[in-house]
Write a protein that holds these residues in place. Sequence first.
Motif, PDB file in Angstrom:
ATOM      1  N   ILE A 158      10.699  -1.482  -2.619  1.00  0.00           N
ATOM      2  CA  ILE A 158      10.317  -0.289  -2.106  1.00  0.00           C
ATOM      3  C   ILE A 158      10.781   0.035  -0.930  1.00  0.00           C
ATOM      4  O   ILE A 158      11.267   1.026  -0.538  1.00  0.00           O
ATOM      5  CB  ILE A 158       8.756  -0.466  -1.993  1.00  0.00           C
ATOM      6  N   THR A 159      11.067  -0.911   0.112  1.00  0.00           N
ATOM      7  CA  THR A 159      11.468  -0.940   1.428  1.00  0.00           C
ATOM      8  C   THR A 159      12.964  -0.486   1.278  1.00  0.00           C
ATOM      9  O   THR A 159      13.652   0.262   2.214  1.00  0.00           O
ATOM     10  CB  THR A 159      11.100  -2.204   2.232  1.00  0.00           C
TER      11      THR A 159
ATOM     12  N   PHE B 272      13.367   3.038   0.400  1.00  0.00           N
ATOM     13  CA  PHE B 272      13.351   3.903   1.712  1.00  0.00           C
ATOM     14  C   PHE B 272      14.335   3.996   2.614  1.00  0.00           C
ATOM     15  O   PHE B 272      14.936   4.754   3.005  1.00  0.00           O
ATOM     16  CB  PHE B 272      12.051   3.623   2.091  1.00  0.00           C
ATOM     17  N   GLY B 273      14.941   2.630   2.632  1.00  0.00           N
ATOM     18  CA  GLY B 273      16.155   2.648   3.620  1.00  0.00           C
ATOM     19  C   GLY B 273      17.393   3.502   3.043  1.00  0.00           C
ATOM     20  O   GLY B 273      18.074   3.914   3.549  1.00  0.00           O
TER      21      GLY B 273
ATOM     22  N   ALA C 138      17.120   5.833   0.927  1.00  0.00           N
ATOM     23  CA  ALA C 138      16.904   7.173   0.967  1.00  0.00           C
ATOM     24  C   ALA C 138      17.332   7.691   2.312  1.00  0.00           C
ATOM     25  O   ALA C 138      17.549   8.900   2.732  1.00  0.00           O
ATOM     26  CB  ALA C 138      15.561   7.655   0.506  1.00  0.00           C
ATOM     27  N   PHE C 139      16.913   7.225   3.349  1.00  0.00           N
ATOM     28  CA  PHE C 139      17.034   7.589   4.787  1.00  0.00           C
ATOM     29  C   PHE C 139      18.583   7.429   5.030  1.00  0.00           C
ATOM     30  O   PHE C 139      19.013   8.121   6.017  1.00  0.00           O
ATOM     31  CB  PHE C 139      16.287   6.622   5.623  1.00  0.00           C
TER      32      PHE C 139
ATOM     33  N   CYS D 102      19.970  10.746   3.762  1.00  0.00           N
ATOM     34  CA  CYS D 102      19.180  11.872   4.188  1.00  0.00           C
ATOM     35  C   CYS D 102      20.182  12.440   5.272  1.00  0.00           C
ATOM     36  O   CYS D 102      20.563  11.949   6.310  1.00  0.00           O
ATOM     37  CB  CYS D 102      17.792  11.459   4.628  1.00  0.00           C
TER      38      CYS D 102
ATOM     39  N   CYS E  86      18.057  13.437   8.324  1.00  0.00           N
ATOM     40  CA  CYS E  86      17.272  12.185   9.165  1.00  0.00           C
ATOM     41  C   CYS E  86      18.203  11.761  10.454  1.00  0.00           C
ATOM     42  O   CYS E  86      17.798  10.971  11.158  1.00  0.00           O
ATOM     43  CB  CYS E  86      16.940  10.985   8.166  1.00  0.00           C
TER      44      CYS E  86
END
Length: 109
Positions: free
Chosen positions: A94-95, A98-99, A101-102, A105, A108
């Motif tokens: 999960i982490t 997220f990494g 995805a950022f 982005c 971001c």
Amino acid sequence: MLKISLFVLVTLIGISIAQRRAPPPEEKDTPDARSGPVHSGGRRWQDVGEFPFPRGETPVFHFDQGDEGFINTIPDLIVGLNKIHGIMNKQRKITQAFGEAFDQCESCG
């Protein structure tokens, strides 16, 4: 300059004359200290008797009994560790998602 030289001279003389205090006598070698503090009732709570081996010798003990309770807990411990490993692996994924995805982005930064 004279004050500094005098200070250095006095300090060197003081250091050379100074003696260390003698170490306190080792109380652990006395019979009373070896048996530990007195518990209420007059018994020594750490008294297990005389050590049967000479000082410096490392005895090897082979106990045939007494570990059964601990050994019986090992399978449950392994199951618990495997569960923790699975949960940690899920959290890592999960982490990591997220990494990623950022990283992708644009807004971001």
